[in-house]
Design a protein around this motif. Structure first.
Motif, mmCIF file in Angstrom:
data_model
loop_
_atom_site.group_PDB
_atom_site.id
_atom_site.type_symbol
_atom_site.label_atom_id
_atom_site.label_comp_id
_atom_site.label_asym_id
_atom_site.label_seq_id
_atom_site.Cartn_x
_atom_site.Cartn_y
_atom_site.Cartn_z
ATOM 1 N N PHE A 127 0.690 -1.107 0.019
ATOM 2 C CA PHE A 127 -0.110 -0.018 -0.008
ATOM 3 C C PHE A 127 0.845 1.345 0.086
ATOM 4 O O PHE A 127 0.664 2.142 1.043
ATOM 5 C CB PHE A 127 -1.066 0.032 1.237
ATOM 6 C CG PHE A 127 -1.938 -1.066 1.221
ATOM 7 C CD1 PHE A 127 -2.532 -1.541 0.354
ATOM 8 C CD2 PHE A 127 -1.881 -1.969 2.500
ATOM 9 C CE1 PHE A 127 -3.670 -2.522 0.351
ATOM 10 C CE2 PHE A 127 -2.514 -2.870 2.620
ATOM 11 C CZ PHE A 127 -3.618 -3.172 1.733
ATOM 12 N N ARG A 128 1.779 1.428 -0.877
ATOM 13 C CA ARG A 128 2.524 2.617 -1.128
ATOM 14 C C ARG A 128 1.721 3.682 -1.777
ATOM 15 O O ARG A 128 1.430 3.341 -2.607
ATOM 16 C CB ARG A 128 3.832 2.125 -1.980
ATOM 17 C CG ARG A 128 4.623 3.217 -1.592
ATOM 18 C CD ARG A 128 6.332 2.523 -2.130
ATOM 19 N NE ARG A 128 7.277 2.856 -1.342
ATOM 20 C CZ ARG A 128 8.376 2.320 -0.962
ATOM 21 N NH1 ARG A 128 8.456 1.268 -1.604
ATOM 22 N NH2 ARG A 128 9.347 2.710 -0.210
ATOM 23 N N THR A 129 1.647 4.746 -0.767
ATOM 24 C CA THR A 129 0.914 5.881 -1.652
ATOM 25 C C THR A 129 2.087 6.928 -1.811
ATOM 26 O O THR A 129 2.811 7.318 -0.921
ATOM 27 C CB THR A 129 -0.050 6.400 -0.935
ATOM 28 O OG1 THR A 129 0.296 6.573 0.673
ATOM 29 C CG2 THR A 129 -1.261 5.637 -0.811
ATOM 30 N N LEU A 130 2.288 7.097 -2.976
ATOM 31 C CA LEU A 130 3.217 8.062 -3.578
ATOM 32 C C LEU A 130 2.542 9.379 -3.524
ATOM 33 O O LEU A 130 1.980 9.663 -4.683
ATOM 34 C CB LEU A 130 4.075 7.893 -4.663
ATOM 35 C CG LEU A 130 4.903 6.397 -4.377
ATOM 36 C CD1 LEU A 130 5.564 5.970 -5.579
ATOM 37 C CD2 LEU A 130 6.063 6.748 -3.472
ATOM 38 N N ASP A 131 2.444 10.041 -2.491
ATOM 39 C CA ASP A 131 1.982 11.516 -2.536
ATOM 40 C C ASP A 131 2.863 12.374 -3.397
ATOM 41 O O ASP A 131 4.096 12.217 -3.641
ATOM 42 C CB ASP A 131 1.723 12.132 -1.081
ATOM 43 C CG ASP A 131 1.007 10.999 -0.528
ATOM 44 O OD1 ASP A 131 -0.058 10.613 -0.798
ATOM 45 O OD2 ASP A 131 1.161 11.005 0.936
ATOM 46 N N ALA A 132 2.116 13.466 -3.891
ATOM 47 C CA ALA A 132 2.763 14.453 -4.638
ATOM 48 C C ALA A 132 3.624 13.774 -5.800
ATOM 49 O O ALA A 132 4.739 14.076 -5.903
ATOM 50 C CB ALA A 132 3.698 15.284 -3.922
ATOM 51 N N PHE A 160 3.916 14.020 -8.957
ATOM 52 C CA PHE A 160 4.801 14.708 -10.003
ATOM 53 C C PHE A 160 5.885 15.595 -9.468
ATOM 54 O O PHE A 160 6.735 16.233 -10.262
ATOM 55 C CB PHE A 160 3.573 15.728 -10.752
ATOM 56 C CG PHE A 160 2.979 14.669 -11.853
ATOM 57 C CD1 PHE A 160 3.420 14.357 -13.034
ATOM 58 C CD2 PHE A 160 1.650 14.205 -11.540
ATOM 59 C CE1 PHE A 160 2.844 13.201 -13.856
ATOM 60 C CE2 PHE A 160 1.090 13.647 -12.011
ATOM 61 C CZ PHE A 160 1.358 13.299 -13.364
ATOM 62 N N VAL A 220 8.681 14.720 -7.778
ATOM 63 C CA VAL A 220 9.946 14.247 -7.801
ATOM 64 C C VAL A 220 9.975 13.190 -9.040
ATOM 65 O O VAL A 220 9.319 12.636 -9.393
ATOM 66 C CB VAL A 220 10.107 13.320 -6.497
ATOM 67 C CG1 VAL A 220 10.169 14.292 -5.093
ATOM 68 C CG2 VAL A 220 9.215 11.911 -6.218
ATOM 69 N N LEU A 277 13.374 9.322 -5.828
ATOM 70 C CA LEU A 277 12.803 8.363 -4.965
ATOM 71 C C LEU A 277 13.829 7.162 -4.574
ATOM 72 O O LEU A 277 13.712 6.668 -3.598
ATOM 73 C CB LEU A 277 11.635 7.485 -5.714
ATOM 74 C CG LEU A 277 10.550 7.040 -5.196
ATOM 75 C CD1 LEU A 277 9.606 8.089 -3.996
ATOM 76 C CD2 LEU A 277 9.697 6.288 -5.994
ATOM 77 N N SER A 326 7.234 13.074 3.031
ATOM 78 C CA SER A 326 6.302 14.140 2.449
ATOM 79 C C SER A 326 5.810 13.233 1.304
ATOM 80 O O SER A 326 4.681 13.165 0.561
ATOM 81 C CB SER A 326 6.480 15.439 2.147
ATOM 82 O OG SER A 326 7.105 15.992 3.139
ATOM 83 N N VAL A 327 6.676 12.618 0.488
ATOM 84 C CA VAL A 327 6.622 12.108 -0.801
ATOM 85 C C VAL A 327 6.089 10.595 -0.804
ATOM 86 O O VAL A 327 5.421 10.051 -1.273
ATOM 87 C CB VAL A 327 7.658 12.395 -1.870
ATOM 88 C CG1 VAL A 327 7.335 11.455 -3.268
ATOM 89 C CG2 VAL A 327 7.858 13.714 -2.057
ATOM 90 N N ALA A 348 5.173 5.711 3.429
ATOM 91 C CA ALA A 348 5.340 4.250 3.957
ATOM 92 C C ALA A 348 6.793 4.094 3.626
ATOM 93 O O ALA A 348 7.310 3.346 4.627
ATOM 94 C CB ALA A 348 4.506 3.210 3.012
ATOM 95 N N ASN A 391 10.024 18.627 -11.650
ATOM 96 C CA ASN A 391 9.722 17.560 -10.913
ATOM 97 C C ASN A 391 11.193 16.985 -10.111
ATOM 98 O O ASN A 391 11.463 16.212 -9.413
ATOM 99 C CB ASN A 391 9.308 16.202 -11.774
ATOM 100 C CG ASN A 391 10.206 15.937 -12.882
ATOM 101 O OD1 ASN A 391 11.529 16.645 -12.951
ATOM 102 N ND2 ASN A 391 9.715 15.365 -13.836
ATOM 103 N N ARG A 397 3.034 18.728 -19.672
ATOM 104 C CA ARG A 397 3.016 17.255 -19.316
ATOM 105 C C ARG A 397 2.412 16.160 -20.202
ATOM 106 O O ARG A 397 2.892 15.465 -20.367
ATOM 107 C CB ARG A 397 1.951 17.371 -18.003
ATOM 108 C CG ARG A 397 2.388 17.532 -16.683
ATOM 109 C CD ARG A 397 2.992 16.432 -15.845
ATOM 110 N NE ARG A 397 3.778 16.738 -14.733
ATOM 111 C CZ ARG A 397 3.915 17.641 -13.951
ATOM 112 N NH1 ARG A 397 2.688 18.180 -13.416
ATOM 113 N NH2 ARG A 397 5.132 17.786 -13.308
#
Lengths: 262, 289
Positions: free
Chosen positions: A89-94, A96, A98, A103, B161-162, B165, B217, B274
């Motif tokens: 359940f990895r949610t990659l927020d934001a 766009f 990075v 990552l 923040s990004v 998990a 980005n 984009r």
């Protein structure tokens, strides 16, 4: 204690008579197995059988109720640098904000304080990790532009860049199409061989892994069985594990377990 | 004409103060945008209002009042959980309660002191043109603290923040980090409110950063862009204010309008950037897959 058993205690994973409970419920009992360097292990079992809980145990997030747990010869502790863990359940927020390489770089020094300045060495390490999971061509792309399979590769690279001896992957194949799942599995299998890293991969479906895994841990009904897929995923073993009749059907080179919820 | 502008001490103070605040607002704002905490920033400005009016009532400096109030609120919000994402209800209640407190303090203050509610107006709309060197020094100290703390937290904060998990799995102390970041937001908003007022702070914190995230980005580049946009918006706003002295439109109007304009422009630019990239990726997939 014999010298041989002392040696076995230094392995990536050493479990003896382990009991795990959660909220007063017995999840697993009498778990005994070891995992060796470079082994590729699939962790199987129905929902609630304790697959993720097993990973948490190795990560030192929960304690066993009984028995002995050793990771590279030591009691599990939080933030163990020898373990690489890719959560489910990895949610990659934001998404766009990075790039793929950012990552992966998080895995190298994202937990360190200070701003961190770019260096040639850091860039080389990130490039090598991207290369290793064959993600170089989208290194500069925003994470949000990538497919599920591509993100899984990055997740793997993020873990590998820290050079762990044991990698725990929680459901990396969930929500992937069959082709992507197969790619990830063969990639992980190759890494086990080339890096001598032990991998425990939690999954619902053994079929994409059948050709690649060394052994499977099958957890059900508070018990577990470990061994090669052809000895564990059988009518006899699973029926005794579930304590009721289970049928294993082979068709089109795949195994289907009937009579249980997977 | 610009030379004339800058020779005036009032204007020099406004430009310097505006720049100090913008640099910090642009940097902190980047993380607010990443963490989807724009609403939290909004709440902190209202908390700052209560702090400033409360401080006026007690006869202490408004910056001190704002910092104390916002740090208290940061501690409270920090206790809610690892992240303040999606905590709209709690944040909204804190926000309106703080605003209510501010109104109460202001009304008591203006009644007892007999003065006009001028200080209240300044807090609401900013006092860009009445900034003195003490204000600038106070803002500088606050902003430097906030920026220094942000630099220390930079890598884990970006990671958390990004990819929360992943960060948690790597051993980043999420709860402490979240609380520390809220404290930074508290300091930043306090300094911003002092210089540009409650109503403006949010636009300076959010719009430039959101615009920057739309355009790149790369995190470091985005922060640089965000800071540049914040300073640019503030300075252009000030120039327009001073240029139109006769009509005397407030600096706040220009700055907030320019901030909104910057964000809108970034949206239009993104739409042009984009889809092309997304198309290229899809195309690549087809070829290799």
């Amino acid at each position: 204690m014999s010298p041989e058993s002392v040696n076995r205690r230094q392995l990536p994973v050493f479990l003896r008579n382990v009991r795990i409970g959660f909220g007063g419920r017995l999840i697993q009992d009498e778990m005994t197995f070891t995992i060796e360097d470079g082994e590729f292990i699939a962790v199987l079992g129905p929902n609630g059988a304790g697959k993720t809980t097993l990973l948490k145990l190795l990560l030192g997030l929960i304690r066993p109720e009984a028995g002995e747990v050793l990771v590279f010869g030591r009691r599990p502790s939080r933030g163990n640098p020898k373990i690489g863990y890719a959560p489910q359940f990895r949610t990659l927020d934001a998404n766009f904000a990075v790039r793929a390489r950012d990552l992966v770089g998080f895995g190298l020094d994202g937990h360190r304080w200070g701003p961190g300045f770019p260096s040639r060495k850091r860039r080389r390490l990130v490039d090598a990790a991207l290369e290793e999971v064959r993600a170089s061509e989208y290194a500069e792309a925003a994470v949000g532009e990538l497919s599920g399979g591509e993100k899984q590769r990055l997740s793997l690279a993020q873990v590998l860049i820290a050079n762990p001896g044991l990698v725990l992957l929680d459901e990396p194949l969930a929500n992937l199409d069959i082709a992507s799942a197969l790619e990830i599995v063969s990639l992980v299998g190759g890494l086990c061989a080339s890096r001598k890293v032990a991998v425990m991969l939690v999954t619902h479906d053994i079929n994409p892994l059948l050709q690649h895994v060394d052994r499977v841990v099958y957890m059900a009904n508070a018990r577990s069985a470990i061994g090669a897929p052809e000895t564990v995923i059988t009518r006899e073993t699973l029926s005794s594990l579930y304590n009721h009749p289970v049928e294993v059907v082979e068709a089109m080179g795949k195994k289907f377990v009937l009579g249980v919820e997977t | 004409m610009l030379g004339e502008l800058c020779s005036s001490q009032i204007m020099a103070h406004a430009f310097i103060g505006g720049a100090i605040v913008s640099v910090v607002a642009g940097s902190v704002g980047y993380f607010l945008v990443l963490r989807a905490q724009a609403f939290v920033a909004e709440a902190f400005t209202d908390i700052g209002f209560a702090g400033a009016t409360g401080a006026a009532l007690l006869g202490v400096g408004s910056l001190v009042g704002m910092i104390v109030f916002s740090l208290l609120a940061a501690a409270g919000l920090g206790m809610l959980g690892k992240r303040v994402r999606g905590r709209d209800v709690e944040v909204g209640m804190v926000l309106s309660f703080a605003l209510g407190l501010g109104v109460l303090f202001l009304s008591i203050y203006s009644r007892t002191s007999g003065s006009h509610a001028m200080s209240g107006i300044n807090i609401l709309f900013g006092s860009m043109l009445t900034i003195n060197s003490t204000d600038i020094l106070a803002a500088l100290a606050t902003c430097a603290t906030a920026l220094g703390a942000l630099a220390i937290l930079y890598r884990p904060l970006l990671f958390a923040s990004v990819d929360p998990a992943g960060a948690e799995a790597r051993g980043v102390p999420m709860r402490a980090l979240s609380a520390a970041f809220l404290a930074i937001v508290a300091l930043t908003t306090a300094a911003c409110v002092l210089l540009v007022g409650i109503l403006l702070t949010a636009s300076l914190l959010i719009a430039p950063a959101a615009a920057a995230v739309n355009l790149t980005n790369r995190p470091a580049r985005a922060i640089a862009l965000s800071v540049a946009a914040a300073v640019g918006v503030t300075w252009v706003g000030l120039i327009l204010t001073f240029a139109g002295t006769i009509r005397h439109l407030p600096a706040g109007f220009y700055i907030s309008a320019l901030a909104a304009l910057t964000y809108t422009a970034s949206l239009l630019l993104r739409k042009r950037l984009r889809p092309v990239r997304a198309f290229e990726r899809a195309h690549l997939d087809r070829e290799t897959g």
